[in-house]
Motif scaffolding. Structure first.
Motif, PDB file in Angstrom:
ATOM      1  N   THR A   1      -1.383  -0.813  -3.425  1.00  0.00           N
ATOM      2  CA  THR A   1      -2.084  -0.642  -2.148  1.00  0.00           C
ATOM      3  C   THR A   1      -3.580  -0.444  -2.384  1.00  0.00           C
ATOM      4  OG1 THR A   1      -0.118   0.445  -1.252  1.00  0.00           O
ATOM      5  CG2 THR A   1      -2.158   0.685  -0.009  1.00  0.00           C
ATOM      6  N   PRO A   2      -4.441  -1.235  -1.729  1.00  0.00           N
ATOM      7  CA  PRO A   2      -5.885  -1.012  -1.849  1.00  0.00           C
ATOM      8  C   PRO A   2      -6.244   0.424  -1.479  1.00  0.00           C
ATOM      9  CG  PRO A   2      -5.446  -3.100  -0.730  1.00  0.00           C
ATOM     10  CD  PRO A   2      -4.127  -2.391  -0.855  1.00  0.00           C
ATOM     11  N   GLN A   3      -6.908   1.116  -2.392  1.00  0.00           N
ATOM     12  CA  GLN A   3      -7.121   2.552  -2.247  1.00  0.00           C
ATOM     13  C   GLN A   3      -7.993   2.912  -1.042  1.00  0.00           C
ATOM     14  OE1 GLN A   3      -5.555   4.967  -4.844  1.00  0.00           O
ATOM     15  NE2 GLN A   3      -4.474   3.095  -4.268  1.00  0.00           N
ATOM     16  N   GLU A   4      -8.847   1.984  -0.614  1.00  0.00           N
ATOM     17  CA  GLU A   4      -9.733   2.324   0.496  1.00  0.00           C
ATOM     18  C   GLU A   4      -8.978   2.530   1.799  1.00  0.00           C
ATOM     19  OE1 GLU A   4     -10.006  -2.261  -0.019  1.00  0.00           O
ATOM     20  OE2 GLU A   4      -9.804  -0.457  -1.280  1.00  0.00           O
ATOM     21  N   TRP A   5      -7.708   2.118   1.850  1.00  0.00           N
ATOM     22  CA  TRP A   5      -6.930   2.267   3.078  1.00  0.00           C
ATOM     23  C   TRP A   5      -6.038   3.511   3.069  1.00  0.00           C
ATOM     24  CZ3 TRP A   5      -8.561  -0.421   6.969  1.00  0.00           C
ATOM     25  CH2 TRP A   5      -9.194  -1.657   6.745  1.00  0.00           C
TER      26      TRP A   5
ATOM     27  N   ARG B   1       7.471   6.034   6.430  1.00  0.00           N
ATOM     28  CA  ARG B   1       6.156   5.508   6.757  1.00  0.00           C
ATOM     29  C   ARG B   1       5.114   6.148   5.832  1.00  0.00           C
ATOM     30  NH1 ARG B   1       8.556   7.270  11.548  1.00  0.00           N
ATOM     31  NH2 ARG B   1       9.260   5.600  12.949  1.00  0.00           N
ATOM     32  N   CYS B   2       3.916   5.565   5.822  1.00  0.00           N
ATOM     33  CA  CYS B   2       2.835   6.130   5.028  1.00  0.00           C
ATOM     34  C   CYS B   2       1.543   6.011   5.838  1.00  0.00           C
ATOM     35  CB  CYS B   2       2.729   5.402   3.686  1.00  0.00           C
ATOM     36  SG  CYS B   2       1.949   3.773   3.783  1.00  0.00           S
ATOM     37  N   PRO B   3       0.411   6.493   5.321  1.00  0.00           N
ATOM     38  CA  PRO B   3      -0.823   6.427   6.121  1.00  0.00           C
ATOM     39  C   PRO B   3      -1.262   5.004   6.474  1.00  0.00           C
ATOM     40  CG  PRO B   3      -1.060   8.037   4.367  1.00  0.00           C
ATOM     41  CD  PRO B   3       0.226   7.327   4.119  1.00  0.00           C
ATOM     42  N   LEU B   4      -0.847   4.009   5.694  1.00  0.00           N
ATOM     43  CA  LEU B   4      -1.182   2.620   6.014  1.00  0.00           C
ATOM     44  C   LEU B   4      -0.098   2.057   6.920  1.00  0.00           C
ATOM     45  CD1 LEU B   4      -2.878   0.052   5.638  1.00  0.00           C
ATOM     46  CD2 LEU B   4      -1.509  -0.437   3.593  1.00  0.00           C
ATOM     47  N   ARG B   5      -0.463   1.738   8.155  1.00  0.00           N
ATOM     48  CA  ARG B   5       0.513   1.224   9.117  1.00  0.00           C
ATOM     49  C   ARG B   5       1.136  -0.078   8.612  1.00  0.00           C
ATOM     50  NH1 ARG B   5      -1.986  -0.392  13.905  1.00  0.00           N
ATOM     51  NH2 ARG B   5      -3.950  -0.486  12.751  1.00  0.00           N
TER      52      ARG B   5
ATOM     53  N   ALA C   1       1.400  -8.471  -6.758  1.00  0.00           N
ATOM     54  CA  ALA C   1       0.180  -7.925  -7.340  1.00  0.00           C
ATOM     55  C   ALA C   1      -0.475  -6.896  -6.432  1.00  0.00           C
ATOM     56  CB  ALA C   1      -0.806  -9.047  -7.652  1.00  0.00           C
ATOM     57  N   LYS C   2      -0.426  -7.143  -5.109  1.00  0.00           N
ATOM     58  CA  LYS C   2      -1.018  -6.159  -4.192  1.00  0.00           C
ATOM     59  C   LYS C   2      -0.499  -6.373  -2.780  1.00  0.00           C
ATOM     60  CE  LYS C   2      -5.319  -8.521  -2.814  1.00  0.00           C
ATOM     61  NZ  LYS C   2      -6.780  -8.377  -2.690  1.00  0.00           N
ATOM     62  N   VAL C   3      -0.653  -5.334  -1.982  1.00  0.00           N
ATOM     63  CA  VAL C   3      -0.329  -5.384  -0.556  1.00  0.00           C
ATOM     64  C   VAL C   3      -1.572  -5.881   0.179  1.00  0.00           C
ATOM     65  CG1 VAL C   3       0.298  -4.028   1.469  1.00  0.00           C
ATOM     66  CG2 VAL C   3       1.350  -3.513  -0.751  1.00  0.00           C
ATOM     67  N   GLN C   4      -1.377  -6.867   1.042  1.00  0.00           N
ATOM     68  CA  GLN C   4      -2.485  -7.365   1.858  1.00  0.00           C
ATOM     69  C   GLN C   4      -2.674  -6.457   3.076  1.00  0.00           C
ATOM     70  OE1 GLN C   4      -1.372 -11.568   2.574  1.00  0.00           O
ATOM     71  NE2 GLN C   4      -3.406 -12.047   1.782  1.00  0.00           N
ATOM     72  N   VAL C   5      -3.929  -6.196   3.427  1.00  0.00           N
ATOM     73  CA  VAL C   5      -4.240  -5.330   4.565  1.00  0.00           C
ATOM     74  C   VAL C   5      -5.193  -6.073   5.498  1.00  0.00           C
ATOM     75  CG1 VAL C   5      -5.109  -3.081   5.292  1.00  0.00           C
ATOM     76  CG2 VAL C   5      -4.000  -3.321   3.061  1.00  0.00           C
ATOM     77  N   SER C   6      -4.891  -6.020   6.780  1.00  0.00           N
ATOM     78  CA  SER C   6      -5.743  -6.680   7.778  1.00  0.00           C
ATOM     79  C   SER C   6      -7.017  -5.870   7.985  1.00  0.00           C
ATOM     80  CB  SER C   6      -5.005  -6.819   9.102  1.00  0.00           C
ATOM     81  OG  SER C   6      -4.856  -5.541   9.710  1.00  0.00           O
TER      82      SER C   6
END
Length: 581
Positions: free
Chosen positions: A352-356, A543-547, A312-317
């Motif tokens: 991917t959460p757009q804010e990241w 790679r992408c902007p989200l590490r 459903a989504k990628v988790q981001v720390s």
């Protein structure tokens, strides 16, 4: 999508995923709360990435939303007794080192090489007892020249030189496929150490330049010019030029007159099977058997593969790093890295959460060209097509041309361009370009005795129809009927042999397989969306902007086709990054 025929209904999902296959993957089905790496999507690239990572000691799990693995490289029994390579249907581009490294033969992969490989019958020729001409091409160059000489002796003499010219370009591009593109971000903005390391990524480009030498300007033209300009410099006969041009536009919403259409032309010489350059073949058991072999290699080393597990989504720390995924059922799976085999659009705009993500990056992803001209029709028949240009034997056994890619409505380039023009007006082509393949001609395991499965790769069909029409059952069937009428003209009796059919227009390809816009390559294989710029400039190194989040599917370098290179290359980039963490 439609499946119908004499007394046929929709096949049960169990038919699409045999019990042996479900048991194979469910044996690895104990979900753990944490892995080293998570792969989103069990398409062939995702499976390749998982297999390499697991062999490198990275504990990896793959999550697939469908009931069957393989993505577009899948075998499904849509019509009882008939096993279809439902989306992708031919093999050639899979990188040779992937065969070797993953020991795919050991894991059950069996191939049927095609020779001859291309058959173009003429329509409107032949009167009385006279058989229409046709163009049959294969590995035997002398025989190819005899075939071409029917249409032009000049072209017959030029053909070996043309093949050598194209083979040299394929040889030059080859090293570029097995490595990440030059990391321009590191080259210009990285530390001194990163800049020095990025210099090594120039090696494949330098190798390509050495191979092409002083002919580089001529080869540059092949990559940038319309394929018509390239072919007109070599040949004069329309059947030969149109047959070759199909390789330049297949899967692409472009005309043979479109600049840059020459690049995809390389696909007919870029690959190979069993050490034979340019060879194409069928996978025994359908394309899903290839995916099964890759998955078997991965699980043999400890990878876990889960079907019917939608991410459903990628988790981001809180520190701005991917740290796992959340499944549709609410389960959370943590990981050090996340690889996405989904398209760039699904990966970055949905999961991917757009804010990241930087706004400029998001805008570039939304602007990617994903137009698709393709409608795939899978057909079950009770006998082989009987072409006027190559009549069947009395017993109806497969002949050499039946194993080929059979090109219909391809007598001249004007036909291909007109088919494209129709789609530009929002209409399905009135005379579609048709590539007809009969894998059961070499692999009898796909259909009941005497019967066959036929793959129809057709274009051009726009994603959005003109006049407010939508791709409902009526429009799907109207288009399929038009395709069948075209085939009937070349092979009378074809329509009477049909047992059932499965029609996949661009919105179906998007919905079922996650192909954006129905595009089989996850995005146009145009020069502005290749190498440095795939999927977007400054983010072509997987790679992408989200590490911690990586792209490993066809939307990454080197692009589409059942190649596996994106999965392999991404796995090695991820492994290097993990070592430096």
């Amino acid at each position: 999508m439609a499946a119908h025929g004499r007394g046929l209904g929709r096949a049960l999902s169990a038919s699409s995923c045999p019990a042996w296959r479900r048991a194979h993957w469910e044996a690895k089905g104990r979900l753990k709360p944490e892995y080293d790496a998570v792969v989103i999507g069990a398409g062939h690239n995702g499976l390749v990435a998982a297999a390499y990572l697991q062999r490198l000691g990275v504990n990896t799990a793959v999550f697939e939303r469908r009931h069957v693995i393989g993505g577009a490289a899948v075998t499904e029994e849509i019509i009882p007794g008939f096993k279809f390579s439902r989306a992708s249907y031919l093999l050639s581009l899979l990188r040779p080192r992937i065969y070797r490294d993953l020991e795919l033969k050991k894991h059950g992969l069996k191939l049927h090489l095609r020779d001859p490989h291309s058959f173009t019958p003429m329509l409107g020729e032949g009167t009385g007892s006279k058989v229409p001409r046709s163009l049959l091409l294969g590995a035997d160059m002398v025989e190819n020249q005899k075939q071409i000489a029917q249409f032009s002796r000049k072209d017959a003499q030029a053909f070996p030189k043309y093949e050598a010219f194209m083979n040299r370009l394929a040889l030059a591009i080859d090293p570029l496929l097995d490595a990440a593109p030059v990391d321009m971000e590191a080259f210009w903005r990285g530390s001194l150490l990163q800049r020095l390391k990025s210099l090594s990524t120039l090696t494949p480009l330098l190798q390509a330049g050495r191979i092409l030498g002083v002919q580089l300007p001529q080869y540059y033209q092949v990559l940038t010019a319309p394929v018509t300009k390239v072919l007109n410099q070599w040949f004069e006969s329309e059947p030969l030029k149109a047959t070759l041009a199909t390789d330049a536009v297949i899967g692409a919403m472009m005309s043979p007159h479109t600049p840059g259409s020459g690049y995809v032309l390389l696909h007919h010489v870029m690959g190979g099977l069993e050490g034979i350059q340019g060879a194409w073949g069928y996978v025994q058991g359908g394309m899903g058997a290839l995916s099964d072999a890759i998955a078997s290699s991965a699980t043999a080393h400890g990878a876990s593969i889960f079907t019917e597990k939608t991410v459903a989504k990628v988790q981001v720390s809180s520190g701005g790093r991917a740290q796992g995924v959340v499944l549709q059922d609410g389960s959370e799976v943590r990981s050090k890295v996340v690889l996405s085999n989904a398209s760039p659009q699904i990966t970055f705009l949905t999961l991917t959460p757009q804010e990241w993500l930087p706004q400029e990056f998001v805008e570039r992803i939304t602007q990617l060209d994903t137009q698709s001209p393709v409608t795939k029709i899978n057909v079950a028949v009770d006998r082989l097509p009987n072409f006027l240009a190559a009549p069947n034997t009395p017993k109806g056994q497969p002949l050499p041309h039946h194993q080929c890619s059979i090109h219909l409505n391809c007598e001249d380039i004007a036909l291909l361009h007109q088919a494209f023009d129709d789609a530009m007006d929002g209409q399905p082509s009135h005379r579609p370009m048709i590539e007809l393949c009969i894998p059961s001609s070499l692999d009898p395991t796909l259909a009941p005795p005497g019967s066959h499965v036929i793959s129809l790769f057709t274009q051009y069909t726009p994603y959005t129809l003109a006049g407010g029409k939508v791709w409902d059952e009526q429009e799907r069937n109207a288009y399929a009927d038009k395709v069948f009428d075209c085939i009937e003209a070349y092979a009378p009796g074809f329509k009477g042999s049909v047992v059932g059919r499965d029609i996949l227009v661009p919105p179906d390809l998007e919905r079922i397989f996650g192909l954006p816009g129905g595009n089989i390559f996850h995005g146009a294989m145009a020069l502005d969306q290749l190498y440095f710029s795939r999927p977007v400039p400054l983010h072509s190194s997987y790679r992408c902007p989200l590490r911690g989040l990586y792209l490993c599917g066809s939307g990454a370098h080197p692009g589409g086709g059942v190649m596996g290179a994106a999965g392999r290359n991404a796995a090695h980039v991820v492994f290097r990054d993990l070592k430096s963490m």
